[in-house]
Motif scaffolding. Structure first.
Motif, PDB file in Angstrom:
ATOM      1  N   SER A 124      41.472   3.083  -7.189  1.00  0.00           N
ATOM      2  CA  SER A 124      41.031   4.385  -6.728  1.00  0.00           C
ATOM      3  C   SER A 124      41.487   5.498  -7.632  1.00  0.00           C
ATOM      4  CB  SER A 124      41.512   4.552  -5.319  1.00  0.00           C
ATOM      5  OG  SER A 124      41.891   5.829  -5.071  1.00  0.00           O
ATOM      6  N   HIS A 181      45.717  -1.095 -16.061  1.00  0.00           N
ATOM      7  CA  HIS A 181      44.551  -0.312 -15.658  1.00  0.00           C
ATOM      8  C   HIS A 181      44.980   1.162 -15.609  1.00  0.00           C
ATOM      9  CE1 HIS A 181      41.109   0.837 -12.873  1.00  0.00           C
ATOM     10  NE2 HIS A 181      41.999   1.741 -12.521  1.00  0.00           N
ATOM     11  N   GLU A 182      46.150   1.393 -15.046  1.00  0.00           N
ATOM     12  CA  GLU A 182      46.630   2.783 -14.937  1.00  0.00           C
ATOM     13  C   GLU A 182      46.906   3.365 -16.308  1.00  0.00           C
ATOM     14  OE1 GLU A 182      46.036   3.998 -12.251  1.00  0.00           O
ATOM     15  OE2 GLU A 182      45.854   2.143 -11.106  1.00  0.00           O
ATOM     16  N   HIS A 205      43.751   4.516 -17.946  1.00  0.00           N
ATOM     17  CA  HIS A 205      43.238   5.837 -17.555  1.00  0.00           C
ATOM     18  C   HIS A 205      43.732   6.924 -18.508  1.00  0.00           C
ATOM     19  CE1 HIS A 205      40.956   5.481 -13.908  1.00  0.00           C
ATOM     20  NE2 HIS A 205      41.892   4.817 -13.261  1.00  0.00           N
ATOM     21  N   GLU A 257      36.660   4.551 -14.258  1.00  0.00           N
ATOM     22  CA  GLU A 257      37.276   3.334 -13.705  1.00  0.00           C
ATOM     23  C   GLU A 257      36.988   2.133 -14.598  1.00  0.00           C
ATOM     24  OE1 GLU A 257      39.513   3.179 -11.478  1.00  0.00           O
ATOM     25  OE2 GLU A 257      39.268   5.323 -11.146  1.00  0.00           O
ATOM     26  N   ALA A 287      39.236   2.270 -17.507  1.00  0.00           N
ATOM     27  CA  ALA A 287      40.604   1.864 -17.185  1.00  0.00           C
ATOM     28  C   ALA A 287      40.710   0.340 -17.097  1.00  0.00           C
ATOM     29  CB  ALA A 287      41.048   2.516 -15.881  1.00  0.00           C
ATOM     30  N   HIS A 336      35.058   2.286  -8.025  1.00  0.00           N
ATOM     31  CA  HIS A 336      35.747   1.074  -8.457  1.00  0.00           C
ATOM     32  C   HIS A 336      34.845  -0.134  -8.351  1.00  0.00           C
ATOM     33  CE1 HIS A 336      38.800   3.885  -7.003  1.00  0.00           C
ATOM     34  NE2 HIS A 336      39.409   3.515  -8.099  1.00  0.00           N
TER      35      HIS A 336
HETATM   36 ZN    ZN Z   1      41.654   3.576 -11.588  1.00  0.00          ZN
END
Ligand code: ZN
Length: 559
Positions: free
Chosen positions: A18, A383-384, A387, A414, A417, A462
């Motif tokens: 998210s 993934h973070e 971003h 998303e 990421a 997502h």
């Molecule tokens: Zn994300």
């Protein structure tokens, strides 16, 4: 400097799915049940069983006796938040209501959902003679109209921290601050927080607990939010109070009470600090022309890994939150940034109870050995990191990527990421920085994890991002499908190529601010193809849990 890099690095943490909001994808409001999960008629017992039971524990041997006493006090505070939350979401006394129910499954399901409405199924009532869930939950009188609300002259009616009632059954609206309306509860909670503060040895934590106690008594949270941002090295963390506004689906004004009691995972948190220092190199390693990586990633936020030992109220209702990004107050974020907390044991529980059983069905026999928790967690963490990489502004200098891509932005972001996460894990393996397993684990686990997350549907960015990557991989031969066995097999070399080429594609779209290209990519790939749908149906029919529910408290923790 090192700290700045850490902050820099791990910008938007929001768990698996998210963006720009504080809840994990698993709790996104727009991912209510899709038809994929309703292929058979479930009894209420089946529905309860869709939530796998998990005990919330962690290693408490690292704590002092004082710290353990603090935990006992904070669990009490959490239970008070739970109690307040019930009052915010349900107009009756919940204990009386639950006790009237004969069937254990009904009792359990009401507790899981904090009320007689199924949260993962569009809030449909599951008990006869129960009305639709009020949009404004219990924050407003059920019979209040928009006109009546608009006409009300009270500057606090839109406050995050007030609840609306009527003077008499049909009298005029009245506005009450939480600290007045829940006076007994907040005073008791504040008192317990002060007791905990007295025991606290960590200065930052002590100050935060004291200020949080004051905040509950006044509904002014700013100072305690600042104190929470300033805490850096305490091992116990406690998120508490009225925080998120998702429960108020009428106006989104009212914050619901909740609490998370957390223990910091020092090993992982240290690892992250190390990776954070590599961020500039990772940005330079991206497989695109220099102009698409000319930004120096920067942000003033920090990231930590925790085990959760108690959930209460809002975060415990329905689907379980697995990552936190707080505070929400923009004024605090402007001066202090935000903190991102990954709840590792909850993520592990979802891995064990959901991802592994899904893999048993859908992953080729000889590749099941690559389904690993470390890989799953790395995929989420990076993934973070992903971003934070790439470009914030378009390369022609005309504005931000977000402005250029408009409504297509979040799905592309998303996707970026996801794919950059996989890409930099590869780079870290090449550099010898990651040694936990092998890159193939991350690839196979990534594909399996797509089956898990897409069960929540593709209405969220997502979900769309998951499908863009999945369908792109499929076109590039990154995995093949065995029709007879109904299993997926990952091709390492082709996946590696597909990761690079999709990363380049998405970074280029963002850097160019190419709205049309973004739209085309999403339209062509951001959907569930029929062949995949069949496999998702198989998962549902196999009765694999959709989420988890906790057994928690002093006894489980041995306190
Ligand atoms: Zn994300």
């Amino acid at each position: 400097m090192k700290k700045t890099l850490l902050l820099t690095a791990f910008i938007f943490i929001i768990a698996m799915l998210s963006l720009n909001n504080c809840k994990s994808p698993d709790t996104d409001q727009d991912n209510s049940t899709k038809d994929t999960v309703e292929t058979k008629t479930l009894t209420l017992k089946d529905k309860v069983d869709e939530f796998a039971m998990v005990e919330l524990t962690t290693d408490l041997s690292v704590l002092s006796e004082n710290q353990k006493k603090i935990l006992v006090l904070l669990i009490k505070v959490a239970r008070i938040m739970d109690d307040i939350y019930w009052k915010e979401v349900f107009h009756e006394d919940h204990n009386v209501f639950i006790n009237k129910l004969k069937d254990e499954s009904y009792k359990d399901f009401v507790k899981i959902n904090y009320g007689p409405w199924e949260r993962l199924n569009g809030n449909k009532p599951f008990i006869e003679n129960i009305n639709e869930k009020p949009k404004g939950s219990g924050f407003y009188p059920v019979d209040m109209t928009h006109d009546e609300f608009n006409a009300l002259e009270d500057k606090y009616k839109t406050s995050l921290y007030t609840i609306l009632r009527r003077k008499e059954t049909s009298g005029p609206l009245t506005v009450h601050f939480y600290h007045d309306y829940f006076k007994n509860e907040t005073e008791e909670a504040a008192d317990l927080l002060k007791q905990a503060a007295e025991l606290a040895e960590n200065e930052g934590f002590k100050k935060y607990l004291e200020l949080r106690a004051e905040a509950l008594l006044t509904d002014e949270y700013f100072d305690s939010d600042i104190a929470w941002m300033d805490m850096k090295n305490n091992i116990i963390d406690f998120v508490v109070g009225p925080i998120e506004t998702y429960e108020d689906a009428l106006y989104g004004y009212k914050a619901a009470h909740e609490a998370f009691l957390l223990i910091k995972d020092m090993e992982w948190s240290n690892k992250l600090e190390r990776f954070a220092s590599l961020i500039p190199d990772l940005q330079q390693s991206l497989p695109v022309e220099d102009k698409y990586k000319s930004d120096s990633p920067g942000s003033d936020s920090d990231l930590g890994v925790y085990d959760a030992i108690y959930y209460a109220g809002d975060c415990n209702a329905g689907s379980k939150t697995i990552a936190i990004n707080l505070p929400n107050d923009e004024k605090v974020r402007e001066t202090k940034g935000s903190r991102k907390l990954q709840l590792k044991n909850s993520i592990k529980a979802k891995f064990d109870k959901i991802l592994v059983p899904i893999s048993d069905i859908l992953i080729a026999e000889d590749q099941k050995k690559h389904i690993k928790f470390d890989a799953f967690f790395e995929n989420i963490m990076f993934h973070e990191t992903g971003h934070g990489l790439g470009m914030g502004n378009t390369v022609d200098g005309s504005g931000t990527v977000r402005e250029a891509l408009k409504d297509q932005y979040t799905a592309i972001e998303e996707c970026k990421a996801d794919i950059l996460g996989l890409y930099i894990i590869g780079v870290l393996y090449d550099k010898g920085e990651l040694t936990t397993g092998e890159l193939m684990d991350n690839y196979v686990t990534f594909i399996a994890s797509t089956f898990r997350s897409v069960r929540f549907g593709i209405s969220s960015s997502h979900g769309k991002a998951n499908m863009i990557t999945f369908n792109y991989f499929k076109d590039k031969g990154a995995f093949t499908y065995d029709k007879e066995k109904g299993t997926y097999r990952v091709d390492f070399d082709k996946t590696k190529e597909a990761v690079s080429s999709l990363a380049a594609k998405v970074l280029t779209i963002q850097g160019d601010g190419d709205y049309e290209a973004a739209k085309t990519l999403i339209e062509e790939n951001g959907k569930i193809m029929p062949c995949l749908q069949k496999d998702l149906d198989r998962i549902s029919e196999a009765g694999i849990p959709r989420d988890i529910v906790f057994r928690q408290g002093e006894e489980i923790l041995g306190l």
